[in-house]
Design a protein around this motif. Structure first.
Motif, PDB file in Angstrom:
ATOM      1  N   LEU A 249      34.361  52.537  35.873  1.00 38.55           N
ATOM      2  CA  LEU A 249      33.973  51.194  36.298  1.00 38.55           C
ATOM      3  C   LEU A 249      35.053  50.178  35.937  1.00 38.55           C
ATOM      4  CD1 LEU A 249      30.184  51.225  35.339  1.00 38.55           C
ATOM      5  CD2 LEU A 249      31.142  51.096  37.658  1.00 38.55           C
ATOM      6  N   VAL A 250      35.599  50.307  34.723  1.00 39.67           N
ATOM      7  CA  VAL A 250      36.683  49.413  34.307  1.00 39.67           C
ATOM      8  C   VAL A 250      37.882  49.576  35.240  1.00 39.67           C
ATOM      9  CG1 VAL A 250      38.366  48.932  32.481  1.00 39.67           C
ATOM     10  CG2 VAL A 250      35.964  49.312  31.892  1.00 39.67           C
ATOM     11  N   ALA A 251      38.218  50.834  35.550  1.00 44.28           N
ATOM     12  CA  ALA A 251      39.375  51.104  36.408  1.00 44.28           C
ATOM     13  C   ALA A 251      39.172  50.571  37.821  1.00 44.28           C
ATOM     14  CB  ALA A 251      39.649  52.608  36.452  1.00 44.28           C
ATOM     15  N   TYR A 252      37.921  50.442  38.244  1.00 39.74           N
ATOM     16  CA  TYR A 252      37.643  49.981  39.605  1.00 39.74           C
ATOM     17  C   TYR A 252      37.954  48.495  39.781  1.00 39.74           C
ATOM     18  CZ  TYR A 252      35.294  49.104  44.011  1.00 39.74           C
ATOM     19  OH  TYR A 252      35.031  48.738  45.308  1.00 39.74           O
ATOM     20  N   VAL A 253      37.851  47.718  38.731  1.00 38.39           N
ATOM     21  CA  VAL A 253      38.109  46.277  38.826  1.00 38.39           C
ATOM     22  C   VAL A 253      39.612  46.051  39.040  1.00 38.39           C
ATOM     23  CG1 VAL A 253      37.933  44.050  37.668  1.00 38.39           C
ATOM     24  CG2 VAL A 253      36.179  45.802  37.278  1.00 38.39           C
ATOM     25  N   PRO A 254      40.003  45.349  40.100  1.00 38.14           N
ATOM     26  CA  PRO A 254      41.433  45.132  40.366  1.00 38.14           C
ATOM     27  C   PRO A 254      42.066  44.220  39.311  1.00 38.14           C
ATOM     28  CG  PRO A 254      40.070  43.882  41.919  1.00 38.14           C
ATOM     29  CD  PRO A 254      39.139  44.740  41.134  1.00 38.14           C
ATOM     30  N   GLN A 255      42.977  44.779  38.521  1.00 36.53           N
ATOM     31  CA  GLN A 255      43.544  44.052  37.390  1.00 36.53           C
ATOM     32  C   GLN A 255      44.330  42.822  37.815  1.00 36.53           C
ATOM     33  OE1 GLN A 255      45.491  46.436  34.293  1.00 36.53           O
ATOM     34  NE2 GLN A 255      44.560  48.266  35.177  1.00 36.53           N
ATOM     35  N   GLU A 256      44.900  42.833  39.012  1.00 31.67           N
ATOM     36  CA  GLU A 256      45.696  41.691  39.439  1.00 31.67           C
ATOM     37  C   GLU A 256      44.824  40.496  39.789  1.00 31.67           C
ATOM     38  OE1 GLU A 256      44.775  43.986  43.216  1.00 31.67           O
ATOM     39  OE2 GLU A 256      45.191  44.411  41.104  1.00 31.67           O
ATOM     40  N   LEU A 257      43.516  40.733  40.004  1.00 31.92           N
ATOM     41  CA  LEU A 257      42.607  39.655  40.389  1.00 31.92           C
ATOM     42  C   LEU A 257      41.641  39.261  39.282  1.00 31.92           C
ATOM     43  CD1 LEU A 257      41.581  40.846  43.993  1.00 31.92           C
ATOM     44  CD2 LEU A 257      43.431  39.277  43.347  1.00 31.92           C
ATOM     45  N   CYS A 258      41.417  40.158  38.329  1.00 28.19           N
ATOM     46  CA  CYS A 258      40.317  39.944  37.383  1.00 28.19           C
ATOM     47  C   CYS A 258      40.548  40.752  36.120  1.00 28.19           C
ATOM     48  CB  CYS A 258      39.010  40.377  38.067  1.00 28.19           C
ATOM     49  SG  CYS A 258      37.505  40.066  37.131  1.00 28.19           S
ATOM     50  N   VAL A 259      40.288  40.159  34.966  1.00 26.63           N
ATOM     51  CA  VAL A 259      40.343  40.907  33.715  1.00 26.63           C
ATOM     52  C   VAL A 259      38.955  41.472  33.411  1.00 26.63           C
ATOM     53  CG1 VAL A 259      42.270  39.613  32.748  1.00 26.63           C
ATOM     54  CG2 VAL A 259      39.917  38.832  32.326  1.00 26.63           C
ATOM     55  N   THR A 260      38.921  42.558  32.642  1.00 28.43           N
ATOM     56  CA  THR A 260      37.651  43.181  32.277  1.00 28.43           C
ATOM     57  C   THR A 260      37.488  43.238  30.763  1.00 28.43           C
ATOM     58  OG1 THR A 260      38.673  45.371  32.397  1.00 28.43           O
ATOM     59  CG2 THR A 260      37.443  44.628  34.325  1.00 28.43           C
ATOM     60  N   GLN A 261      36.232  43.067  30.346  1.00 31.24           N
ATOM     61  CA  GLN A 261      35.872  43.234  28.947  1.00 31.24           C
ATOM     62  C   GLN A 261      34.669  44.176  28.856  1.00 31.24           C
ATOM     63  OE1 GLN A 261      36.391  39.758  26.122  1.00 31.24           O
ATOM     64  NE2 GLN A 261      35.715  38.674  27.945  1.00 31.24           N
ATOM     65  N   VAL A 262      34.501  44.763  27.696  1.00 31.94           N
ATOM     66  CA  VAL A 262      33.321  45.564  27.391  1.00 31.94           C
ATOM     67  C   VAL A 262      32.714  45.011  26.111  1.00 31.94           C
ATOM     68  CG1 VAL A 262      32.507  47.819  26.593  1.00 31.94           C
ATOM     69  CG2 VAL A 262      34.026  47.677  28.572  1.00 31.94           C
TER      70      VAL A 262
ATOM     71  N   CYS B 264      31.401  40.008  43.438  1.00 31.32           N
ATOM     72  CA  CYS B 264      31.800  39.026  42.421  1.00 31.32           C
ATOM     73  C   CYS B 264      33.246  38.584  42.631  1.00 31.32           C
ATOM     74  CB  CYS B 264      31.619  39.608  41.018  1.00 31.32           C
ATOM     75  SG  CYS B 264      29.908  39.705  40.448  1.00 31.32           S
ATOM     76  N   ILE B 265      34.126  39.546  42.890  1.00 32.20           N
ATOM     77  CA  ILE B 265      35.529  39.223  43.134  1.00 32.20           C
ATOM     78  C   ILE B 265      35.649  38.313  44.352  1.00 32.20           C
ATOM     79  CG2 ILE B 265      37.787  40.165  43.756  1.00 32.20           C
ATOM     80  CD1 ILE B 265      37.082  40.841  40.921  1.00 32.20           C
ATOM     81  N   GLU B 266      34.922  38.648  45.419  1.00 33.52           N
ATOM     82  CA  GLU B 266      34.960  37.838  46.638  1.00 33.52           C
ATOM     83  C   GLU B 266      34.479  36.419  46.380  1.00 33.52           C
ATOM     84  OE1 GLU B 266      33.117  37.950  51.211  1.00 33.52           O
ATOM     85  OE2 GLU B 266      32.681  39.554  49.785  1.00 33.52           O
ATOM     86  N   LEU B 267      33.568  36.265  45.442  1.00 37.90           N
ATOM     87  CA  LEU B 267      33.008  34.956  45.132  1.00 37.90           C
ATOM     88  C   LEU B 267      33.953  34.105  44.284  1.00 37.90           C
ATOM     89  CD1 LEU B 267      30.309  33.573  45.786  1.00 37.90           C
ATOM     90  CD2 LEU B 267      29.391  34.507  43.659  1.00 37.90           C
ATOM     91  N   GLY B 268      34.951  34.742  43.649  1.00 30.24           N
ATOM     92  CA  GLY B 268      35.917  33.993  42.853  1.00 30.24           C
ATOM     93  C   GLY B 268      36.008  34.400  41.397  1.00 30.24           C
ATOM     94  N   VAL B 269      35.180  35.337  40.962  1.00 29.83           N
ATOM     95  CA  VAL B 269      35.145  35.741  39.555  1.00 29.83           C
ATOM     96  C   VAL B 269      36.498  36.310  39.112  1.00 29.83           C
ATOM     97  CG1 VAL B 269      34.177  37.474  37.982  1.00 29.83           C
ATOM     98  CG2 VAL B 269      32.659  36.101  39.425  1.00 29.83           C
ATOM     99  N   SER B 270      36.944  35.896  37.944  1.00 32.37           N
ATOM    100  CA  SER B 270      38.219  36.390  37.406  1.00 32.37           C
ATOM    101  C   SER B 270      38.060  37.034  36.028  1.00 32.37           C
ATOM    102  CB  SER B 270      39.237  35.246  37.332  1.00 32.37           C
ATOM    103  OG  SER B 270      38.706  34.149  36.594  1.00 32.37           O
ATOM    104  N   ASN B 271      36.812  37.174  35.561  1.00 31.03           N
ATOM    105  CA  ASN B 271      36.530  37.864  34.297  1.00 31.03           C
ATOM    106  C   ASN B 271      35.201  38.590  34.455  1.00 31.03           C
ATOM    107  OD1 ASN B 271      35.460  38.503  31.683  1.00 31.03           O
ATOM    108  ND2 ASN B 271      36.870  37.060  30.747  1.00 31.03           N
ATOM    109  N   ILE B 272      35.229  39.906  34.363  1.00 31.81           N
ATOM    110  CA  ILE B 272      34.015  40.712  34.432  1.00 31.81           C
ATOM    111  C   ILE B 272      33.810  41.398  33.094  1.00 31.81           C
ATOM    112  CG2 ILE B 272      33.017  42.830  35.402  1.00 31.81           C
ATOM    113  CD1 ILE B 272      34.035  41.959  38.117  1.00 31.81           C
TER     114      ILE B 272
END
Length: 410
Positions: free
Chosen positions: A159-172, A135-143
Motif C-alpha cells: 500500500l505504501v509503495a502504491y502511493v506515488p512518491q512524487e505527488l504525495c508523502v506517506t506515513q504509518v 485522494c490524490i486526484e482531490l489534491g492530497v499530498s500526505n497520506i
C-alpha cells in the motif's frame, strides 16, 4: 524550483521560486496576484523556516513529518491546496488518514476508535488503492495509514509503495508492537516518508498500564531507535491531559524523543471521544493549554531537541495558526477501515461510505455542510456548542460513526 498554481485560473501566471538556503528557504514571487497575496505567500514559506529543519530528502528541506520536502512537486501540491482553501475559500484537502484495519493488540484507555461498528467488512487492497487514487486526484499530498494497528496488515508495504512518491508523502501510525528490523526495511524500500509511533507516557509502567500490555514501552523505545538508525523520519505521537501539564510532561517527552533519535514530537489534545467519552475532566483547560504552548515554544528554541508540534498551538488563533485552525474539512479528511468518511479520526460522524460514493463526492458533501463550510479556529470536537448539537444528540446505541446528512443538522 518554480511552483505554479495549475488549478486556479486567476493565478495561472503566478510563479513562486523556492530555493533551499542552508536550513531555510529563499522565495521569490512573480506574476499575477495582489501585493497582499505575495505577502501571504512569503509568510507561508516563512512559517516553514520558523519550524526549524529536521532533515533533508531528495534535495528538499524537511521541516515536519506532516509536510513533503521543500521544494518538491508534492509540496507544490500542498501549497496550491493551502491557497485554494484559505484564499479562495474552495477547500482542498492536504492530508488524508486512512484506516486499513480494525485489529489492534492493545486496549488503550484513550482509544478514539472504541465503539465503532464492525458490521461492514474492512476495505480490501483494491478498495484502498481506489481511495488513494481519489485522494490524490482531490489534491492530497500526505497520506497516513492508520488502524487499529496497520502493521498487522500483511500488504501494508504494498500500500505504501502504491502511493506515488512524487505527488504525495506517506506515513504509518503505529504502536510499535510489531515494529522490527524486517518491517522497517520493507517500509523503507516501499518509499515510506515517516513513521509516527504512539507513546502515552514517559514512564514505562504508566505507558504499559494505559496500553493494557506489559512491554509496550520497550517496543516503542526499540522501534523508534531502530527506525531512526535505518534512516526513516520518525515522530512520536502522544496526547496531553489537564493533570499532565503539572508534571513536566512535555519536557520529559521531548527528552525521550531526542534521546531515542526521533525527529519530532506531536502532542494532541485529549478529546472526549471513544474511550474518553464522558471524561471531560481530562481535557485541557485554558491554563494547561497555555502551559503546553509555552513548553513547546521553549523547547523548540533548543536546536538540539526533537521538534515539538502541538494541536493546542494549531487551534490557538495565534500568528500563522489563524490560517490553520481545526483541520477537519479544511485541510484533512479521514476514512475508517470500513470505508466510512469522517471529518477526522476523532469525530464520530460519517458523511457516507466510499463503497457508495467517491472520495470527491463525500468531500463535497462534507465541505458544503452548514457546520463544515467555514473555517473554525478551534477544534470542533472541543467546542461545547458543536458537541451539544452533533455529538450529544447521537442516539443511544447508534452505529458509529453516526451517519449525518446535509438536510438536517444533527
Amino acid at each position: 524550483m518554480i511552483y505554479k498554481i495549475e488549478n486556479i485560473p486567476r493565478l495561472k501566471n503566478l510563479q513562486v521560486e523556492v530555493e533551499p538556503k542552508g536550513t531555510g528557504l529563499k522565495t521569490r514571487v512573480s506574476g499575477a496576484g495582489s501585493p497582499w497575496l505575495h505577502l501571504l505567500i512569503k509568510r507561508y514559506f516563512g512559517s516553514h523556516n520558523s519550524l526549524g529543519l529536521i532533515g533533508t530528502k531528495a534535495g528538499g528541506n524537511v521541516y515536519t513529518l506532516y509536510f513533503p520536502p521543500v521544494p518538491s512537486r508534492a509540496h507544490a501540491r500542498l501549497f496550491e491546496s493551502f491557497i485554494s482553501t484559505r484564499v479562495f475559500k474552495r477547500p482542498r484537502p492536504m492530508a488524508a488518514t486512512i484506516g486499513i484495519t480494525g485489529l489492534c493488540q492493545y486496549c488503550c484507555e484513550h482509544c478514539s476508535a472504541a465503539g465503532r461498528s464492525t458490521d461492514q467488512p474492512v476495505m480490501t487492497f483494491q478498495e484502498i488503492k481506489r481511495v488513494v487514487d481519489q485522494c490524490i486526484e482531490l489534491g492530497v499530498s500526505n497520506i497516513t495509514f492508520t488502524g487499529g494497528e496497520p502493521l498487522l496488515r500483511d500488504d501494508l508495504a504494498d500500500l505504501v509503495a502504491y502511493v506515488p512518491q512524487e505527488l504525495c508523502v506517506t506515513q504509518v501510525f503505529t504502536n510499535a508492537a510489531e515494529l522490527n528490523s524486517k518491517k522497517i526495511d520493507e517500509l523503507k524500500k516501499a518509499g515510506l516518508f515517516g513513521l509516527q509511533v504512539s507513546l502515552d507516557s514517559p514512564d514505562p509502567f504508566e505507558h504499559d498500564l494505559l496500553r493494557g500490555a506489559t512491554g509496550a514501552f520497550t517496543a516503542v523505545e526499540q522501534g523508534v531507535m531502530e527506525a531512526s538508525r535505518a534512516g526513516l523520519f520518525v515522530g512520536i505521537s502522544t496526547y496531553a491531559t489537564r493533570d499532565r501539564m503539572n508534571d513536566h510532561f512535555v519536557p520529559r517527552m521531548a527528552d525521550l524523543a531526542t534521546e531515542w533519535g526521533a525527529h519530532e514530537l506531536t502532542i494532541l489534545d485529549a478529546i472526549e471521544t471513544g474511550n474518553l467519552k464522558g471524561k471531560n475532566y481530562l481535557c485541557l483547560d485554558r491554563t494547561s493549554r497555555r502551559r503546553l504552548i509555552s513548553d513547546m515554544t521553549r523547547i523548540n528554541r533548543q536546536h538540539n531537541k526533537a521538534k515539538v508540534v502541538t494541536q493546542s498551538w494549531t487551534n490557538s488563533g495565534r500568528g500563522f495558526s489563524r490560517l490553520i485552525g481545526c483541520l477537519a474539512a479544511g485541510f484533512q479528511l479521514h476514512i475508517t477501515a470500513r470505508g466510512e468518511f469522517t471529518p477526522c479520526d476523532f469525530t464520530p460522524l460519517s458523511f457516507g461510505n466510499i463503497r457508495e460514493s467517491t472520495v470527491g463526492e463525500l468531500w463535497q458533501k462534507l465541505t458544503s455542510h452548514p457546520e463544515y463550510n467555514k473555517q473554525k479556529l478551534r477544534c470542533r470536537m472541543q467546542d461545547k456548542t458543536f458537541r451539544q448539537k452533533y455529538i450529544d444528540t447521537i442516539p443511544e446505541g447508534a452505529k458509529l460513526p453516526y451517519r449525518i446528512t446535509n438536510d438536517k443538522e444533527g
